[in-house]
Every structure is written in structure tokens, then in C-alpha cells.
Motif scaffolding. Sequence first.
Motif, mmCIF file in Angstrom:
data_model
loop_
_atom_site.group_PDB
_atom_site.id
_atom_site.type_symbol
_atom_site.label_atom_id
_atom_site.label_comp_id
_atom_site.label_asym_id
_atom_site.label_seq_id
_atom_site.Cartn_x
_atom_site.Cartn_y
_atom_site.Cartn_z
ATOM 1 N N ALA A 39 0.836 -1.207 0.000
ATOM 2 C CA ALA A 39 0.000 0.000 0.000
ATOM 3 C C ALA A 39 0.871 1.258 0.000
ATOM 4 O O ALA A 39 0.586 2.226 -0.721
ATOM 5 C CB ALA A 39 -0.929 -0.005 1.208
ATOM 6 N N ILE A 40 1.936 1.233 0.781
ATOM 7 C CA ILE A 40 2.858 2.370 0.811
ATOM 8 C C ILE A 40 3.523 2.539 -0.549
ATOM 9 O O ILE A 40 3.666 3.659 -1.053
ATOM 10 C CB ILE A 40 3.905 2.193 1.937
ATOM 11 C CG1 ILE A 40 3.237 2.376 3.298
ATOM 12 C CG2 ILE A 40 5.057 3.175 1.769
ATOM 13 C CD1 ILE A 40 4.136 2.066 4.480
ATOM 14 N N ASP A 41 3.927 1.424 -1.163
ATOM 15 C CA ASP A 41 4.543 1.493 -2.494
ATOM 16 C C ASP A 41 3.596 2.118 -3.516
ATOM 17 O O ASP A 41 4.014 2.947 -4.332
ATOM 18 C CB ASP A 41 4.956 0.096 -2.972
ATOM 19 C CG ASP A 41 6.232 -0.392 -2.322
ATOM 20 O OD1 ASP A 41 6.996 0.445 -1.797
ATOM 21 O OD2 ASP A 41 6.466 -1.618 -2.348
ATOM 22 N N GLU A 42 2.339 1.728 -3.479
ATOM 23 C CA GLU A 42 1.361 2.288 -4.413
ATOM 24 C C GLU A 42 1.166 3.786 -4.180
ATOM 25 O O GLU A 42 1.106 4.569 -5.134
ATOM 26 C CB GLU A 42 0.022 1.562 -4.281
ATOM 27 C CG GLU A 42 0.011 0.180 -4.877
ATOM 28 C CD GLU A 42 -1.342 -0.491 -4.763
ATOM 29 O OE1 GLU A 42 -2.365 0.228 -4.753
ATOM 30 O OE2 GLU A 42 -1.369 -1.729 -4.693
ATOM 31 N N GLU A 43 1.071 4.171 -2.915
ATOM 32 C CA GLU A 43 0.884 5.589 -2.594
ATOM 33 C C GLU A 43 2.099 6.413 -3.020
ATOM 34 O O GLU A 43 1.963 7.493 -3.599
ATOM 35 C CB GLU A 43 0.634 5.748 -1.095
ATOM 36 C CG GLU A 43 0.178 7.125 -0.700
ATOM 37 C CD GLU A 43 -0.233 7.203 0.762
ATOM 38 O OE1 GLU A 43 -0.406 8.341 1.231
ATOM 39 O OE2 GLU A 43 -0.370 6.159 1.422
ATOM 40 N N MET A 44 3.291 5.882 -2.765
ATOM 41 C CA MET A 44 4.511 6.585 -3.166
ATOM 42 C C MET A 44 4.618 6.663 -4.687
ATOM 43 O O MET A 44 5.061 7.680 -5.231
ATOM 44 C CB MET A 44 5.741 5.890 -2.577
ATOM 45 C CG MET A 44 5.899 6.109 -1.089
ATOM 46 S SD MET A 44 7.293 5.205 -0.378
ATOM 47 C CE MET A 44 8.661 5.954 -1.227
ATOM 48 N N SER A 45 4.212 5.612 -5.361
ATOM 49 C CA SER A 45 4.243 5.607 -6.820
ATOM 50 C C SER A 45 3.308 6.674 -7.388
ATOM 51 O O SER A 45 3.662 7.384 -8.335
ATOM 52 C CB SER A 45 3.850 4.225 -7.334
ATOM 53 O OG SER A 45 3.766 4.218 -8.719
ATOM 54 N N GLN A 46 2.128 6.806 -6.798
ATOM 55 C CA GLN A 46 1.172 7.825 -7.242
ATOM 56 C C GLN A 46 1.722 9.226 -7.003
ATOM 57 O O GLN A 46 1.620 10.104 -7.864
ATOM 58 C CB GLN A 46 -0.168 7.645 -6.521
ATOM 59 C CG GLN A 46 -1.224 8.634 -6.945
ATOM 60 C CD GLN A 46 -1.592 8.504 -8.409
ATOM 61 O OE1 GLN A 46 -1.670 7.408 -8.937
ATOM 62 N NE2 GLN A 46 -1.806 9.621 -9.072
ATOM 63 N N MET A 47 2.325 9.437 -5.837
ATOM 64 C CA MET A 47 2.906 10.749 -5.528
ATOM 65 C C MET A 47 4.041 11.080 -6.496
ATOM 66 O O MET A 47 4.152 12.214 -6.967
ATOM 67 C CB MET A 47 3.432 10.776 -4.094
ATOM 68 C CG MET A 47 2.380 10.783 -3.050
ATOM 69 S SD MET A 47 3.167 10.727 -1.437
ATOM 70 C CE MET A 47 1.819 11.205 -0.406
#
Length: 103
Positions: A74-82
Motif C-alpha cells: 500500500a505504501i509502495d502504491e501511494e509513493m508511486s502515485q505521488m
Amino acid sequence: MYIDVFLLTVIFVLCVINTKISYFTKPILKWLYQASTQEKELLVEKVKLKNEQAQISMVDNFARHAKIQRKINAIDEEMSQMKSDRQTNHLLTRLFFQFIMKC
């Protein structure tokens, strides 16, 4: 006479700026679009979770290991979006500067 020298100087400066636009804009854009504090906090959280996950045996405690892995994902996805948003803004700003210099 003075107007001719002034215009020649202005044209010369604009031409130099136009040819070196990437030299000027890259450091400015890099500074403007550096990672936010939220991204840095997410990275710290991800490192903590990975360290915690490394201490857990996947075979003996699979449920806990999988739960931590889902948090990491989930953190990876959020960081990828940012990162994607930041890169898009960076590109748009860079194109804007280049367009302004072409006019």
C-alpha cells in the motif's frame, strides 16, 4: 544609437537564455519538485516495516508476515502515485518554460 545597442544586448541575452534553458530550469525544477515530507515519512515507514518483516519467519508466522507485506504494498502504491504526480507537474512546468522561451 543607444537604442540599437540596447536592443542588440537584449536580443543576445534572450538568445543565450533560449539556448541554455535546460541548464537554468533543471536545478530550479529539481528544487521545486523534490520529494515532499509525506513521501519521506512514507519511506521511513516502509523501511521500518521491512525491518520488522525481516525479523519474522514467514513459515512460522505467515499471517503477520502477509499483513506487513500488504502494508508495504500500500505504501509502495501511494509513493508511486505521488511520484507520478510530481513528475507530471515537473514536465508541465518544464514545457511551460520552454514554450515561454520560444515566444
